[in-house]
Design a protein around this motif. Structure first.
Motif, PDB file in Angstrom:
ATOM      1  N   GLU A  88       0.808  -1.223   0.000  1.00 44.69           N
ATOM      2  CA  GLU A  88       0.000   0.000   0.000  1.00 44.69           C
ATOM      3  C   GLU A  88       0.844   1.278   0.000  1.00 44.69           C
ATOM      4  OE1 GLU A  88      -0.251  -2.597   2.118  1.00 44.69           O
ATOM      5  OE2 GLU A  88      -0.725  -1.924   4.160  1.00 44.69           O
ATOM      6  N   ASP A  89       2.156   1.134   0.080  1.00 46.11           N
ATOM      7  CA  ASP A  89       3.038   2.297  -0.073  1.00 46.11           C
ATOM      8  C   ASP A  89       3.323   2.609  -1.537  1.00 46.11           C
ATOM      9  OD1 ASP A  89       4.867   1.118   2.772  1.00 46.11           O
ATOM     10  OD2 ASP A  89       3.460   2.809   2.728  1.00 46.11           O
ATOM     11  N   THR A  90       2.826   1.795  -2.423  1.00 44.34           N
ATOM     12  CA  THR A  90       3.017   2.013  -3.854  1.00 44.34           C
ATOM     13  C   THR A  90       2.384   3.328  -4.282  1.00 44.34           C
ATOM     14  OG1 THR A  90       3.175  -0.338  -4.373  1.00 44.34           O
ATOM     15  CG2 THR A  90       2.444   1.129  -6.146  1.00 44.34           C
ATOM     16  N   GLY A  91       3.122   4.077  -5.105  1.00 44.40           N
ATOM     17  CA  GLY A  91       2.610   5.334  -5.616  1.00 44.40           C
ATOM     18  C   GLY A  91       3.717   6.209  -6.139  1.00 44.40           C
ATOM     19  N   VAL A  92       3.334   7.397  -6.571  1.00 46.84           N
ATOM     20  CA  VAL A  92       4.306   8.398  -6.994  1.00 46.84           C
ATOM     21  C   VAL A  92       4.542   9.334  -5.817  1.00 46.84           C
ATOM     22  CG1 VAL A  92       4.881  10.199  -8.650  1.00 46.84           C
ATOM     23  CG2 VAL A  92       3.486   8.246  -9.364  1.00 46.84           C
ATOM     24  N   TYR A  93       5.821   9.523  -5.499  1.00 50.07           N
ATOM     25  CA  TYR A  93       6.216  10.320  -4.344  1.00 50.07           C
ATOM     26  C   TYR A  93       6.729  11.680  -4.800  1.00 50.07           C
ATOM     27  CZ  TYR A  93       5.694   6.339  -1.236  1.00 50.07           C
ATOM     28  OH  TYR A  93       5.184   5.305  -0.479  1.00 50.07           O
ATOM     29  N   TYR A  94       6.255  12.709  -4.111  1.00 48.57           N
ATOM     30  CA  TYR A  94       6.604  14.086  -4.434  1.00 48.57           C
ATOM     31  C   TYR A  94       7.089  14.807  -3.179  1.00 48.57           C
ATOM     32  CZ  TYR A  94       3.331  13.244  -8.343  1.00 48.57           C
ATOM     33  OH  TYR A  94       2.674  12.737  -9.442  1.00 48.57           O
TER      34      TYR A  94
END
Length: 113
Positions: A88-94
């Motif tokens: 659930e930490d999957t994603g695009v980080y900004y």
């Protein structure tokens, strides 16, 4: 006008670690609060962590105890150390200044076996 460039993302197995970097230009990040944010597939961008000009930090409950935000003033760079990663930490980080509405490219993090 500040610009942030995020890097360090990749594919990692559950339980693994990654360190993300956020290099700033056009502004001295040591004077301001800088945040890390994440946008998961199909979801809105969410706050993960802040580091204040004082060096104090604040975290979202979802990452508290697993992620650590830090700053290298000499390199004008903010980091996000991510441990015990979950799918659930999957994603695009900004990274960005809070309230700033233009965003960089981000860096993709995928947690999968």
């Amino acid at each position: 006008q500040v610009q942030f460039v995020e890097s360090g993302g990749g594919l990692v197995q559950p339980g693994g670690s990654l360190r993300l970097s956020c290099a700033a230009s056009g502004s001295m990040i040591s004077r301001y609060t800088v945040g890390w944010y994440r946008q998961a597939p199909g979801k809105q961008r969410e706050f993960l962590a802040f580091i204040y000009s004082t060096g104090l930090t604040n975290y979202a409950d979802s990452v508290k105890g697993r992620f650590t935000i830090s700053r290298d003033n000499a390199k004008n760079t903010v980091y996000l150390q991510m441990n015990s990663l979950k799918p659930e930490d999957t994603g695009v980080y900004y990274c960005n200044y809070p309230g700033k509405t233009d965003w960089g490219q981000g860096t993709q993090v995928t947690v999968s076996s």
